[in-house]
Design an enzyme around this catalytic site. Structure first.
Site, PDB file in Angstrom:
ATOM      1  N   LYS A 271     -46.619 -64.003  65.208  1.00 41.68           N
ATOM      2  CA  LYS A 271     -45.215 -64.403  65.173  1.00 41.68           C
ATOM      3  C   LYS A 271     -44.763 -64.506  66.624  1.00 41.68           C
ATOM      4  O   LYS A 271     -44.146 -63.593  67.174  1.00 41.68           O
ATOM      5  CB  LYS A 271     -44.419 -63.346  64.395  1.00 41.68           C
ATOM      6  CG  LYS A 271     -43.183 -63.875  63.740  1.00 41.68           C
ATOM      7  CD  LYS A 271     -42.568 -62.849  62.807  1.00 41.68           C
ATOM      8  CE  LYS A 271     -41.151 -63.215  62.457  1.00 41.68           C
ATOM      9  NZ  LYS A 271     -40.990 -64.479  61.740  1.00 41.68           N
TER      10      LYS A 271
HETATM   11  N1  PPE Z   1     -43.650 -67.663  57.487  1.00 41.76           N
HETATM   12  C1  PPE Z   1     -42.955 -67.887  58.611  1.00 41.76           C
HETATM   13  C2  PPE Z   1     -43.327 -69.046  59.460  1.00 41.76           C
HETATM   14  C3  PPE Z   1     -41.917 -67.025  58.966  1.00 41.76           C
HETATM   15  O1  PPE Z   1     -41.229 -67.247  60.085  1.00 41.76           O
HETATM   16  C4  PPE Z   1     -41.590 -65.938  58.126  1.00 41.76           C
HETATM   17  C5  PPE Z   1     -40.467 -65.014  58.481  1.00 41.76           C
HETATM   18  C6  PPE Z   1     -42.348 -65.739  56.961  1.00 41.76           C
HETATM   19  C7  PPE Z   1     -43.380 -66.614  56.680  1.00 41.76           C
HETATM   20  C8  PPE Z   1     -42.114 -64.583  56.045  1.00 41.76           C
HETATM   21  O2  PPE Z   1     -42.517 -63.374  56.641  1.00 41.76           O
HETATM   22  P1  PPE Z   1     -41.844 -61.983  56.281  1.00 41.76           P
HETATM   23  O3  PPE Z   1     -40.471 -62.024  56.849  1.00 41.76           O
HETATM   24  O4  PPE Z   1     -42.701 -60.979  56.922  1.00 41.76           O
HETATM   25  O5  PPE Z   1     -41.829 -61.875  54.813  1.00 41.76           O
HETATM   26  N2  PPE Z   1     -39.402 -65.589  59.194  1.00 41.76           N
HETATM   27  C9  PPE Z   1     -38.497 -64.736  59.912  1.00 41.76           C
HETATM   28  C10 PPE Z   1     -37.667 -65.493  60.929  1.00 41.76           C
HETATM   29  C11 PPE Z   1     -36.683 -66.453  60.394  1.00 41.76           C
HETATM   30  C12 PPE Z   1     -35.824 -67.063  61.481  1.00 41.76           C
HETATM   31  O6  PPE Z   1     -35.233 -68.109  61.231  1.00 41.76           O
HETATM   32  O7  PPE Z   1     -35.723 -66.508  62.577  1.00 41.76           O
HETATM   33  C13 PPE Z   1     -37.659 -63.880  58.978  1.00 41.76           C
HETATM   34  O8  PPE Z   1     -37.572 -64.154  57.782  1.00 41.76           O
HETATM   35  O9  PPE Z   1     -37.090 -62.905  59.458  1.00 41.76           O
END
Ligand code: PPE
Length: 304
Positions: free
Chosen positions: A159
């Site tokens: 990330k």
């Molecule tokens: N894929 C991506 C690309 C992603 O950014 C997130 C979280 C997820 C999957 C889901 O991961 P999790 O939150 O661990 O379930 N995206 C984060 C950032 C969003 C933003 O706009 O900034 C979030 O949901 O916090």
């Protein structure tokens, strides 16, 4: 989405006033995207405010940092403690939490190892990422013309801040085409994930989500949903699939910390329909758990 300002931000071990939480214009990460971050949520529970899977999120930040040879100057335990303190100081109950570690000011050029690693944590109230209406009624998604970054160019498992330029392209395209969210395919053409969410489909009662081989972030909410679905008795499979499998889905939904669990009611103008029973059930289980109303998952709650 506008940010709702609170009192303090944690920066390199100190609590600083919100308006003073600044960086230099020559910060390495601003130029090259050399930062790693997390998105975490705290919820108001019956026993006080609790951060959902805080340690798991911070461990993922450590893994993201490892990919970029970034040595974090704080341990996971220290960052967890700082997060909880910050929520207390800002007198928040439910909130979004954004830890970030980034190459700071002092070096330019692409070899980053001599730049300092700075760490900050911010918290603020953040409502439904894809709208309250979206959580209830479902959203409309469109397959993006932009492909998801692939593991040998920018590892989707990290990330990292710079990697989000890929998501931003997809998100803008979706919004400009009057959809709510994008679904990206990976470099092989398999279904990957949303711009900021993992993706699930349901067909004939079985729940499918793309594997990590399809360029997805290993979402914490994805993992949560897979576990609670299995506990309820559903069959859950990590399996890569193609776009027509989306069109044939009985149900489809996104998962993410910011988004939570959001039903998808239409993909590329093909109706999936109203949020289905399995999506509803999982949403219901999810909110019960994050609000601390289910003892079985108490370990996922880290009280402030
Ligand atoms: N894929 C991506 C690309 C992603 O950014 C997130 C979280 C997820 C999957 C889901 O991961 P999790 O939150 O661990 O379930 N995206 C984060 C950032 C969003 C933003 O706009 O900034 C979030 O949901 O916090």
């Amino acid at each position: 989405m506008p940010i709702q300002k609170v009192d303090k931000i944690w920066m390199n071990g100190r609590l600083v006033d919100w308006d003073e939480a600044k960086v230099h214009i020559l910060t390495h990460a601003l130029h090259y995207g050399s930062g790693v971050f997390e998105g975490i949520r705290a919820y108001k529970t019956i026993k006080g405010t609790a951060v959902f899977r805080l340690t798991d999120h911070l461990k993922r930040m450590e893994r993201s940092a490892k990919i970029y040879f970034m040595e974090l100057p704080y341990t996971v335990a220290e960052l967890a403690e700082a997060t909880k303190e910050l929520i207390r100081v800002n007198k928040l109950d439910g909130c979004y939490i954004r830890p970030i570690a980034y190459r700071g000011y002092g070096e330019m050029g692409l070899y980053p190892m001599n730049a300092p690693v700075d760490v900050a944590i911010a918290v603020w109230p953040w409502g439904a990422y894809l709208g309250e209406e979206g959580i209830k009624k479902g959203i409309r998604a469109k397959i993006s013309s932009f492909r998801r970054i692939e593991p040998n160019s920018l590892p989707p498992a990290a990330k990292a801040t710079g990697q989000y330029i890929n998501s931003i392209l997809a998100k803008m395209e979706a919004i400009f085409s009057d959809y709510d969210e994008a679904i990206l395919l990976d470099s092989k053409g398999m279904v990957s994930e949303g711009s900021g969410e993992n993706l699930f489909v349901v067909r004939d009662g079985i729940i499918y989500t793309p594997s990590t081989g399809a360029s997805v972030l290993e979402g914490i909410t994805r993992d949560t949903v897979m576990k609670i679905a299995a506990d309820v008795g559903y069959k859950v499979m990590e399996k890569d699939f193609v776009r027509s499998d989306l069109y044939f889905a009985d149900e489809a939904f996104f998962t993410g910390t910011a988004a939570e669990i959001v039903p998808i009611r239409e993909i590329d103008n093909r109706p999936i329909g109203e949020p289905g029973p399995i999506t509803r059930k999982l949403q219901d289980r999810f909110y019960t758990i994050v609000r601390g109303e289910d003892e079985k998952y108490r370990d996922w709650l880290e009280f402030v």
